[in-house]
Design an enzyme around this catalytic site. Structure first.
Site, PDB file in Angstrom:
ATOM      1  CB  ALA A 182     -11.408   1.201   2.549  1.00 57.21           C
ATOM      2  CG  HIS A 183      -7.261   0.411  -0.136  1.00 53.21           C
ATOM      3  ND1 HIS A 183      -6.380  -0.621  -0.280  1.00 53.21           N
ATOM      4  CD2 HIS A 183      -8.490  -0.138  -0.301  1.00 53.21           C
ATOM      5  CE1 HIS A 183      -7.025  -1.736  -0.529  1.00 53.21           C
ATOM      6  NE2 HIS A 183      -8.308  -1.466  -0.550  1.00 53.21           N
ATOM      7  CG  ASN A 184      -6.931   3.601  -3.826  1.00 52.46           C
ATOM      8  OD1 ASN A 184      -6.519   2.538  -3.410  1.00 52.46           O
ATOM      9  ND2 ASN A 184      -6.154   4.493  -4.362  1.00 52.46           N
ATOM     10  CD  GLN A 243      -2.808  -1.412   0.214  1.00 53.70           C
ATOM     11  OE1 GLN A 243      -3.591  -0.477   0.016  1.00 53.70           O
ATOM     12  NE2 GLN A 243      -2.820  -2.516  -0.518  1.00 53.70           N
TER      13      GLN A 243
END
Lengths: 340, 340, 340
Positions: C244-246, C203
């Site tokens: 969460a990511h993105n 990540q």
């Protein structure tokens, strides 16, 4: 606390060779990082794994794309073909942007109590506290502000990023990665009712974490009441998960964020559990069960299989009508039944 | 941060006598710990409280079992018979494996601002910060890395395990037990919309915690907007609970993990609220209401009574059919009604 | 860590003048604080914004009430009439009980690594860690126990209350307010399955936070997998939210506590999202969408509009009948359809 950095360039031929991909395109293109299909630059390796992003393939400017053989023909730039493009990408990304190696040493502000065992290869950062009788394996990294209680065991190669709390006696295996705010070994939630008052049931079990486990930010894992709470090898827990006392999570199971597992439930191996799921206590979830996000699990589940629950959202006036209608109908039918 | 330890042995006769149980079996067996029916060893006291575990009774090797009179006959080892076996077990376990006594003193790394009042009987551990004007009662234990703001009050005998944040002015009663990552007194979530921008509504109320309250890991309790957020005596909050501004939780209510209570809701006394419950704002939950896990509460609830909500999970294809069917049916009926 | 205090008294005439309200009543009454309608004292300014509290108006003892013109006539004490009473109240409260100004300086226990840039106007409190290459803007306050990684940017006027974790490279805009236990920049949850084992997908994206953002206690925001997780200007996040990511959250969107937003979902501007909502990944939520508490969002949503989901709780025996009935009915109808 520095996590990953990238430096070196490699040819596509070298990458293909190291990771067992079939290269289509110019072998001497140099790459030194990764990028998305949309934003990747010519020095970056990208990938296509989720079909949602297929439409971005035609316009990508990435140096190369890791891709499956059946998608490769449409790619306008060099491809690194792999049967498992996502796994190949993961390995290549870890190679190009590696985790920084530990910088051995104990920061002057760390409080390491006599009687703990910390090999010279460990990195103990600022404001860490390590209690009596705790043992760390080689190369363990304890990031700033972590609290390690007494008699804790942490296996070699594990990393606690920072602000992690590991309470007394907890055992963590090798190569764990634990994110900030995680709490391991807090008391389970157990009280006995006695004349309208709650008496605390002492929580004297432990938390045992296997090898290769990742634990997300602000996730909490309670110690067992008497026996232990167990997280087996290869389990991956996302952020803000609550694992209650005496839960067991089987090998290679993954659980997404905000999910709660109540006391004494056993989850099998290789399960995939979505976010915001609630699993009540004393259940058995078989191996290879999948549970979709936001499901409420009130019964033991047989696997392999996929489970889902709840009523997904709709426009509010439609939703309101449905709920009202549902209740009326159930009432009428149930009356009818009573009358029969 | 060391929590519990066990040393001494006692005869079953002694235990029976101290805790008012009726002993069936050899009075001079020695015990020094507790164990489950499944794994308890001959030096351990076990218990049977949940009928789910009755089947483990016949093969137990524990030294004795705390049990109700109607279950005792089936037990192959000595029994300590009690009308409330679980409560008796809880008291015996706390006796055999007691909470460690405070080790008075202030760690050299603790930052205690002038003008705070810390009795000599308190244990202030490494990296603790205590702000101006804060007062601790006798025997308070502040574990490593805790932050205590200014003008905080913490009653005697309370323990903050470690990494707990208590912000300015918060009042905590006696014998509190607060687990790592808990945050008390963070700003409530209040904003006024003004021309498409959110203006912060200052959160200047307080958080008032009664006596004998337990607060789980990573639970957050916001300060009131103007008046206070109140947690009454004997309340037990599990991990990762969110208590919004101006909520009141009545005496001896217990709430399980991941539950959220929105602003200004009042929860009565002796309620039992499951995990992952969502209670919207400005409601009244009566005394002695029970709410099952994962319920959404949108209306005030009358007690005593039990409430449940949601659609429990099922095999995904069956679930999908049900949801589609439900929507179609509701649509058809609602059309029909419009046509009538 | 001291947050707000109040001192000075002002006449109602002065307050009305400064905040553009129309004063009805005695202009020389002095006020120096705020209060609720129910408990406000004669030296306090109160307000009426939520009609639920209208019934408290007649008995209020507050010095004056900020109120809309159509409600003002019923008020027994002086009124400060405003078209947007809640926003006017928010500004007056911030004026009477202002946030304390930073007290510039670096605490002796803070660990500030060489190569970071900290203007003299910043307040760096006890046990803070600031990594290499990080830059703070003027007047930034970093409360006790915060961890700031390497190469972090924090814009001027931002405050991290205490125990906040900001990992490497994260960018925070101006005037942020971040509450204890928040974690910014933890790894996203990304793994590739390879022969039954999960391989970590590095990540290496970032977290970018705009100006005027508030982030609640124990909220977690993961860094992007490759590209960044983005929280735009004016966003307000409550406690225990998981981003969460993105994920992208558009300007001036507010999200209540315990809500989870899964990876790569884009939320538009000026959305209002309730507590305990679950939004699955890769969706688009349009501008000005409202989502009620505890809804499960499985599809992209068109705005402006309001969405709701789930079955609100009912008395448990009624609920059980409904669920059973619903399942039977769906089964029957679905059988019938198959037979047709």
């Amino acid at each position: 606390m520095t996590m990953r950095s990238q430096h070196q360039s490699y040819t596509l031929a070298d990458i293909a060779d190291r990771f067992g991909c079939l290269l289509n395109g110019s072998s001497d293109i140099l790459v030194n990082t990764v990028g998305t299909l949309e934003n990747g630059t010519p020095n970056a390796i990208s990938f296509l794994a989720n079909p949602l992003y297929r439409k971005q393939l035609s316009s990508t400017r990435a140096g190369a794309v890791v891709i499956s053989s059946d998608e490769a023909a449409r790619c306008p730039v060099p491809t690194l073909v792999s049967e498992n493009a996502y796994a190949a990408y993961a390995r290549i990304a870890d190679f190009l942007c590696p985790q920084n190696a530990p910088q051995p040493g104990v920061h002057t502000t760390a409080v390491v109590v006599e009687g703990s065992e910390i090999p010279k290869s460990c990195q103990i950062e600022a404001n860490v506290v390590v209690g009596e009788g705790s043992h760390l394996g080689d190369g363990v990294v304890i990031g700033p502000g972590c609290l390690i209680g007494t008699n804790v065991r942490i296996g070699k190669g594990s990393r606690l990023v920072g602000h992690v709390t590991v309470l007394d006696n907890v055992v963590i295996g090798k190569r764990a990665l634990i994110h900030p705010g995680a709490v391991l070994g807090s008391d389970g939630f157990g009280f006995a009712l006695d004349n309208g008052r709650w008496i605390k049931v002492p929580q004297i079990g432990n938390v045992i974490i296997g090898d290769d486990v990742e634990i997300g930010a602000n996730t909490t894992i309670d110690r067992g009441t008497i026996d232990d709470t167990i997280i087996e090898n290869g389990v991956k827990l996302d952020n803000q998960i609550q694992i209650a006392h005496n839960v067991q999570v089987g090998e290679h199971t993954v659980i997404a964020g905000l999910t709660g597992v109540a006391g004494s439930t056993k989850i099998g191996k290789c399960c995939v559990i979505g976010g915001s799921v609630g699993i009540i206590g004393h259940l058995n979830i078989d191996d290879e069960v999948k549970i979709n996000a936001c499901s409420l699990i009130t019964k033991s589940l047989k696997g392999p299989g996929t489970y889902s629950g709840g009523l997904p959202a709709e426009e509010v006036s439609r939703w309101r009508k449905q709920v009202v209608f549902f209740r009326k109908l159930a009432k009428r039918k149930s009356k009818k039944k009573t009358e029969d």
